[in-house]
Scaffold this motif. Structure first.
Motif, PDB file in Angstrom:
ATOM      1  N   TYR A  79      13.583   5.223   1.549  1.00 45.04           N
ATOM      2  CA  TYR A  79      12.294   4.846   0.958  1.00 45.04           C
ATOM      3  C   TYR A  79      11.235   5.922   1.157  1.00 45.04           C
ATOM      4  N   GLU A  80      11.056   6.390   2.396  1.00 39.73           N
ATOM      5  CA  GLU A  80       9.995   7.369   2.664  1.00 39.73           C
ATOM      6  C   GLU A  80      10.294   8.701   1.977  1.00 39.73           C
ATOM      7  N   ILE A  90      11.600   3.710  -5.086  1.00 42.08           N
ATOM      8  CA  ILE A  90      10.472   3.187  -4.314  1.00 42.08           C
ATOM      9  C   ILE A  90      10.227   1.720  -4.645  1.00 42.08           C
ATOM     10  N   TRP A  91      10.437   1.394  -5.917  1.00 41.68           N
ATOM     11  CA  TRP A  91      10.188   0.018  -6.380  1.00 41.68           C
ATOM     12  C   TRP A  91      11.249  -0.929  -5.825  1.00 41.68           C
ATOM     13  N   ILE A 110      -2.755   4.421  -6.484  1.00 39.15           N
ATOM     14  CA  ILE A 110      -1.789   3.808  -5.561  1.00 39.15           C
ATOM     15  C   ILE A 110      -1.589   4.726  -4.354  1.00 39.15           C
ATOM     16  N   TYR A 111      -1.475   6.027  -4.634  1.00 39.60           N
ATOM     17  CA  TYR A 111      -1.339   7.016  -3.554  1.00 39.60           C
ATOM     18  C   TYR A 111      -2.489   6.880  -2.556  1.00 39.60           C
ATOM     19  N   SER A 167      -2.507   4.659   0.645  1.00 37.59           N
ATOM     20  CA  SER A 167      -1.820   5.078   1.866  1.00 37.59           C
ATOM     21  C   SER A 167      -1.271   6.489   1.644  1.00 37.59           C
ATOM     22  N   ARG A 207       9.369   8.520  -1.662  1.00 36.36           N
ATOM     23  CA  ARG A 207       7.915   8.651  -1.900  1.00 36.36           C
ATOM     24  C   ARG A 207       7.525  10.119  -2.029  1.00 36.36           C
ATOM     25  N   GLU A 265       0.818  -1.213   0.000  1.00 36.36           N
ATOM     26  CA  GLU A 265       0.000   0.000   0.000  1.00 36.36           C
ATOM     27  C   GLU A 265       0.853   1.264   0.000  1.00 36.36           C
ATOM     28  N   GLY A 266       2.128   1.139   0.357  1.00 36.54           N
ATOM     29  CA  GLY A 266       3.009   2.287   0.327  1.00 36.54           C
ATOM     30  C   GLY A 266       3.613   2.664   1.668  1.00 36.54           C
ATOM     31  N   TRP A 267       2.905   2.369   2.765  1.00 38.63           N
ATOM     32  CA  TRP A 267       3.474   2.741   4.065  1.00 38.63           C
ATOM     33  C   TRP A 267       4.580   1.780   4.444  1.00 38.63           C
TER      34      TRP A 267
END
Ligand code: HEM
Lengths: 253, 208
Positions: free
Chosen positions: B163-164, B147-148, B38-39, B42, B167, A142-144
């Protein structure tokens, strides 16, 4: 960063499985209602099946590319214990109170497929294996993401100990919450892939996957099955709960 | 193509640029609308994108579109960049970009006084906008890779704060690109002759 919307919390009232299945049915209908796209591509928008097929074929292609990209010696970054996310989010296709209660005394880990020694394992036997710890980032599809500490036995040495055919393609998992998943053998043999029995130095509570979870810091969270009941080695693609619905199978980080 | 003696057509956009431009429009449309879906799974900011303008129907569907169209975007983009560098197209059309000229042209555009006499050259506002847009897409692709593959490409991810951080970079680059595209499409609507030129490659020669 902690997820603003804790998974499962926003949708607390309705079982997530139900929502996902409704969403799934809406997938192509809503997805393809994007008229501009249809016009630009000249696709036959009524032919939903062929679009889905093409996307699936691309997903299989991405599995292969990720297999090539995967470096079996590259380690996921490890963090200081002070970086651990508190509380570590619960996530599953069901609510937190629905996590299975498993009796520790009765529990036996079953082994199957291309494994020489398929005797079931009790928890004390598993706890007696060499143990390692890691503080790594769990990244959700989900991204988190969230940082946690898991301890357990290196999966590679476990596979070697039971005489698994490590030249086989897949390792599959069946879980007590009816979840199932599978990973590629190179990832199963990665030094940070562990059969985890503890979270934050405590025996895994039900919500984090008692009695064991496969911790794979080189894959997305849904490739880290919890409540594992059976492990099998195979050359036939075993799929997975989410994978069969369209999440990319390899899903490597 | 045109037989009129007094208004010969002059080629302003080579075929390679037109082809990659329109393929890129399709790729960007898929990437942006599936990315919004996708955003929404989350959100990193306190808002969501309305579901009706997203692609994919659910997270898994959006991810399939995103990870399929990324190949179209990247391969097409590399062809465009290679062509632009090797053929001298970038040097001819985008260079030089002088900040003073960009400001002057943006102000002129806001007053509705920007000249579109000669469509074979980009004015300074266009040069700046296109160069920024191309850069934003390069950043989008790089942060997307981070990110991938935050483990396999951890060096790249570290450049963006992990990673964060990647994003956030990815979202901001998307917002910048979408903003420039909106302005870009509005400008095309104001000077429709440019649209014709981006399809056929030609504009009518302006007699001096
Ligand atoms: C429906 C949407 C779009 C339309 C109608 C459109 C139209 C045009 C036109 C007419 C030109 C030529 C301008 C001129 O000759 O003065 C142009 C150039 C350009 N457009 Fe678009 N565009 C669209 C979307 C996009 C998108 C989504 C991007 C990138 C994300 C983009 C990037 C560019 C770039 C970089 C150039 C300069 C190309 C070069 O000379 O190398 N456009 N566009």
């Amino acid at each position: 960063m902690k997820p603003r919307i804790a998974p499962g919390q926003a949708l607390a009232a309705i079982p997530k499985r139900k929502i996902e299945s409704i969403e799934r049915r809406l997938f192509l209908r809503r997805g393809l209602s994007l008229g501009a796209l249809a016009m630009l591509t000249g696709c036959n928008v009524t032919d939903q099946e062929s679009v889905e097929k093409a996307l699936m074929a691309m997903s299989r292609w991405n599995d292969r590319v990720q297999g090539w990209l995967f470096d079996p010696t590259r380690l996921a970054p490890e963090y200081a214990e002070s970086a651990i996310t508190v509380p570590f989010p619960f996530n599953a296709y069901y609510g937190e109170d629905e996590a299975p209660e498993i009796d520790a005394d009765d529990y036996r880990l079953e082994l199957g497929g291309l494994i020489r020694d398929r005797k079931p394992w009790s928890l004390p036997e598993l706890y007696a294996l060499p143990q390692v710890s890691q503080v790594t980032r769990h990244i959700c599809v989900e991204g988190w993401s969230a940082i946690g500490k898991w301890s357990g036995t290196p999966f590679r040495s476990f596979l070697e100990r039971v005489g698994a055919d490590t030249t086989a393609k897949f390792v599959g998992f069946k879980c007590d919450d009816d979840y199932y998943s599978s990973i590629d053998m190179p990832t199963a043999l990665h030094p940070q892939t562990i059969l985890a029995f503890r979270y934050a130095d405590q025996i895994l509570p039900a919500k984090y996957g008692f009695p064991m979870k496969l911790r794979v810091p080189t894959k997305l969270g849904f490739k880290n099955p919890k409540h594992i009941r059976a492990i099998f080695v195979t050359n036939e693609y075993p799929g997975g709960y989410w994978e069969d619905q369209g999440y990319n199978w390899f899903s490597g980080s | 193509m045109n037989t009129e003696q007094h208004s010969p057509w002059v080629r302003v956009h080579p075929l390679a640029v037109r082809l990659t431009h329109w393929i890129n429009v399709v790729a960007m449309l898929i990437m942006v609308t599936s990315g919004w879906r996708i955003y929404n799974a989350s959100p990193i900011f306190p808002f969501r994108i309305p579901g009706d303008i997203t692609l994919g129907g659910w997270l898994g569907g959006a991810l399939q579109w995103h990870f399929a169209a990324m190949w179209l975007l990247a391969v097409n983009g590399l062809v465009y960049l290679a062509y632009g560098i090797v053929s001298g197209h970038f040097r001819r059309k985008f260079w030089p970009i002088s900040p003073a000229a960009v400001i002057a042209d943006v102000l002129a555009a806001l007053r509705g006084k920007l000249s579109h006499e000669d469509l074979s050259i980009y004015n300074a506002a266009q040069r700046a906008a296109y160069a920024t847009l191309i850069l934003a897409i390069v950043v989008l692709v790089l942060s997307g890779l981070a990110i991938w593959k935050p483990v396999q490409l951890q060096g790249l991810a570290a450049l963006m704060g992990g990673y964060e951080g990647a994003r956030i970079v990815h979202f901001v680059a998307m917002a910048l690109a979408v903003f420039i595209v909106i302005v870009h499409v509005a400008m095309v609507a104001l000077v429709p002759r440019t649209l014709h030129s981006m399809i056929t490659g030609n504009v009518r020669r302006v007699r001096t």
